[in-house]
Design a protein around this motif. Structure first.
Motif, PDB file in Angstrom:
ATOM      1  N   VAL A   1      66.973  25.539  27.042  1.00 32.35           N
ATOM      2  CA  VAL A   1      66.169  25.848  26.733  1.00 32.35           C
ATOM      3  C   VAL A   1      64.781  24.997  27.327  1.00 32.35           C
ATOM      4  CG1 VAL A   1      63.750  25.696  24.727  1.00 32.35           C
ATOM      5  CG2 VAL A   1      66.110  26.236  24.544  1.00 32.35           C
TER       6      VAL A   1
ATOM      7  N   ILE B   1      61.468  25.866  30.154  1.00 29.03           N
ATOM      8  CA  ILE B   1      60.682  24.670  29.767  1.00 29.03           C
ATOM      9  C   ILE B   1      59.687  24.596  30.869  1.00 29.03           C
ATOM     10  CG2 ILE B   1      59.100  22.999  28.771  1.00 29.03           C
ATOM     11  CD1 ILE B   1      61.052  23.298  26.559  1.00 29.03           C
TER      12      ILE B   1
ATOM     13  N   ALA C   1      56.637  26.345  32.800  1.00 26.50           N
ATOM     14  CA  ALA C   1      55.469  25.627  33.428  1.00 26.50           C
ATOM     15  C   ALA C   1      55.195  25.849  34.959  1.00 26.50           C
ATOM     16  CB  ALA C   1      55.621  23.755  33.549  1.00 26.50           C
TER      17      ALA C   1
ATOM     18  N   LEU D   1      52.221  18.072  28.727  1.00 25.36           N
ATOM     19  CA  LEU D   1      52.364  18.753  28.632  1.00 25.36           C
ATOM     20  C   LEU D   1      53.972  19.387  27.999  1.00 25.36           C
ATOM     21  CD1 LEU D   1      50.389  20.887  26.928  1.00 25.36           C
ATOM     22  CD2 LEU D   1      50.689  21.978  29.252  1.00 25.36           C
ATOM     23  N   ILE D   2      54.943  19.366  28.989  1.00 22.54           N
ATOM     24  CA  ILE D   2      56.103  19.160  29.094  1.00 22.54           C
ATOM     25  C   ILE D   2      56.913  18.360  27.816  1.00 22.54           C
ATOM     26  CG2 ILE D   2      58.827  19.374  30.926  1.00 22.54           C
ATOM     27  CD1 ILE D   2      56.518  20.418  33.433  1.00 22.54           C
TER      28      ILE D   2
ATOM     29  N   SER E   1      56.101  16.855  25.064  1.00 20.15           N
ATOM     30  CA  SER E   1      55.112  16.927  24.225  1.00 20.15           C
ATOM     31  C   SER E   1      56.232  17.899  23.986  1.00 20.15           C
ATOM     32  CB  SER E   1      53.833  17.244  24.244  1.00 20.15           C
ATOM     33  OG  SER E   1      52.775  15.979  24.594  1.00 20.15           O
ATOM     34  N   THR E   2      56.128  18.620  24.506  1.00 22.61           N
ATOM     35  CA  THR E   2      56.925  20.488  24.647  1.00 22.61           C
ATOM     36  C   THR E   2      58.347  19.912  23.936  1.00 22.61           C
ATOM     37  OG1 THR E   2      55.801  21.511  25.524  1.00 22.61           O
ATOM     38  CG2 THR E   2      57.602  22.588  25.243  1.00 22.61           C
TER      39      THR E   2
ATOM     40  N   GLY F   1      59.030  17.282  21.082  1.00 25.03           N
ATOM     41  CA  GLY F   1      58.924  18.875  19.613  1.00 25.03           C
ATOM     42  C   GLY F   1      60.127  19.228  19.907  1.00 25.03           C
ATOM     43  N   LEU F   2      61.117  19.840  20.536  1.00 31.46           N
ATOM     44  CA  LEU F   2      61.869  20.156  20.660  1.00 31.46           C
ATOM     45  C   LEU F   2      62.896  19.924  20.148  1.00 31.46           C
ATOM     46  CD1 LEU F   2      63.884  22.764  21.713  1.00 31.46           C
ATOM     47  CD2 LEU F   2      63.585  22.091  23.822  1.00 31.46           C
TER      48      LEU F   2
ATOM     49  N   ASN G   1      62.418  17.452  18.045  1.00 33.37           N
ATOM     50  CA  ASN G   1      62.681  16.561  17.255  1.00 33.37           C
ATOM     51  C   ASN G   1      63.436  17.285  16.331  1.00 33.37           C
ATOM     52  OD1 ASN G   1      61.459  14.465  16.406  1.00 33.37           O
ATOM     53  ND2 ASN G   1      60.075  15.611  15.014  1.00 33.37           N
TER      54      ASN G   1
END
Lengths: 197, 197
Positions: B157, B161, B165, B182-183, B185-186, B189-190, B192
Motif C-alpha cells: 500500500v 500511495i 502521488a 500529503l504522502i 500524512s496518508t 494514517g494508514l 496508525n
DNA sequence: CCTAAGTCAAACATGGGTGTTTGAGTTGTA
DNA sequence: TACAACTCAAACACCCATGTTTGACTTAGG
C-alpha cells in the motif's frame, strides 16, 4: 424490387451474439494483460481476426466500446448498492460488492491509456468516480472522514489501494478471500480523522 | 611489437562519459514513459542509436543496467537516512528524503516488467524494500503501527500511495510541493493502529 | 602527430501487430 | 429454397521498434 426490405441497420442474430463474444473476450484479455492483441481477443472469442474487424473497425474503436460496456456494467452494479446510513458502512458495502469490478475497470482503462485521447480517459474516469466522491464528501461533512486532504487525493489513494490489492493477489502474496476485508480496513484507516496533536 | 599495450578492457574517457549519458537518459525516459524507445533514449542522451548499441547489446541489457544503477543510487540515498528513534518520525524522514526516487524506481521497474524475467524483477524489488520493511516491523513491535495486517500488504500500500502521488502530480491535480506532506500524512494514517472497537 | 577507439547517418534485415483484401464456404432468415 | 449476411483462412501491405552492417568522420591519448 426491394420493398422496404430488411432495415440496413438490422444485424443478424449470430452476428450480434459474436459482438457480445468479442466484447466479453476483450474484457477478459485486456483485464489481464493491457497489451492483449487483436488476435488474442479474437482467439479468446473463438472467432477469426477478420470477423473481429468486421464488427470493430480498429483497435481504439474496440477498446472504446469495451470501456463503455465495462463502465455501464459497473454503474449498474454500483447503483444497486445502498449508500445511505453511516458512510463507513456504506463504503464497506460499496467495496465489498464491487472491488474486483472496479479494479478490472481500472486495468482496462490503463490498457486504453495508449489508444484513447487523454480527454476521453479523464471523462471515462471521472464519471464512475462521482459516486464514491459523493459518499466520501458526505463522510467528511459528517465529521467521520478526515478533511485535511483533498478529496481527489483520497479517491486516488483508494483506487491505488484497490489496484495494489489486485497486484498482490496476482503475485500470490495475498489470498483473494482476504482481500475485501483487508481493503476495507485499510481504506477506513485511511479515511479516519487523525487524532489532533 | 605490442608491449603490454593498452589493456583491452580499458575504455576511452569519452566512451565512459557517453555510457553515463545513456544511463541518465534512460532513467529519465523510462522514468516517465515505460515504453520509451531505444531511439528516444539515444536522442535524449544526445547520441546516435548505433552508439547506444555499441555500449548495450540489447534493450533488456540496457534496462537491466538502468535498474541496477537506480537501485544502487537509491540504496546510497536511503542509507544516509537516520532510521533510529520514533518509527513515525523515521518514516517521515525516509519519505521526505526519497519519495520521488522511490517512485521513479517503481516506474522503471514497471518498465522492465516486460523485458526482465519475473525472478529478476522479484529480486530487484525485494532488496530495497527490506529497509522499509525493517522500519515498519520495528514500529509494529513498539506498538506504534497497526499489526492487524500483513506487513507485505502495508508495504504494498505504501508503494501504491507513492505511485498514486506521482500520477496525481502528472495529471496536474496535485502540486509537487504538497506531495511529501500529503504522502506522510496518508502513510501515517494508514499505519496508525485502529482504535479498538 | 598518428592510430586505435569511438561516433554517426543511412541503409538494411527481422519480427510483430494492425488493418485490408480475396474468395470460398456457412448459416440465418425471408 | 434461395439469397444475403456472415464467417474465415490465407495472403497482403503497412508501420514501427529492434538490432546489424557499412563506411566515412572525429577525437582521445600515447
Amino acid at each position: 424490387m426491394p420493398v422496404h426490405g430488411p432495415r440496413p441497420t438490422a444485424k443478424r442474430a449470430d452476428a450480434m451474439r459474436n459482438v457480445e463474444s468479442i466484447l466479453d473476450a476483450a474484457i477478459t484479455c485486456l483485464g489481464n494483460r493491457p497489451n492483449a492483441t487483436m488476435a488474442d481477443i479474437a482467439k479468446e472469442a473463438g472467432l477469426g481476426r477478420v470477423t473481429l474487424y468486421g464488427h470493430f473497425a480498429s483497435r481504439p474503436e474496440l477498446i472504446d466500446a469495451v470501456v463503455a460496456r465495462v463502465i455501464e456494467h459497473g454503474e449498474q452494479t454500483l447503483s444497486s448498492v445502498d449508500l445511505d446510513g453511516d458512510p463507513r458502512e456504506a463504503l464497506t458495502r460499496l467495496i465489498h460488492s464491487s472491488w474486483r469490478l472496479v479494479d478490472q475497470a481500472r486495468s482496462i482503462i490503463a490498457a486504453a491509456q495508449d489508444e484513447l485521447s487523454p480527454a476521453r480517459i479523464r471523462q471515462l474516469h471521472a464519471d464512475p468516480a462521482r459516486r464514491v466522491e459523493a459518499l466520501i464528501r458526505r463522510g467528511c461533512d459528517e465529521g467521520l472522514f478526515r478533511t485535511d486532504m483533498p478529496i481527489s487525493w483520497l479517491i486516488a489513494v483508494l483506487q491505488q489501494i484497490l489496484h495494489g490489492a489486485s497486484a498482490e493477489i496476482a503475485s500470490g502474496r495475498l489470498d483473494p478471500a482476504d482481500a475485501p476485508e483487508l481493503i476495507v480496513s485499510t481504506v477506513l484507516g485511511l479515511l479516519n480523522p487523525p487524532d489532533v496533536g
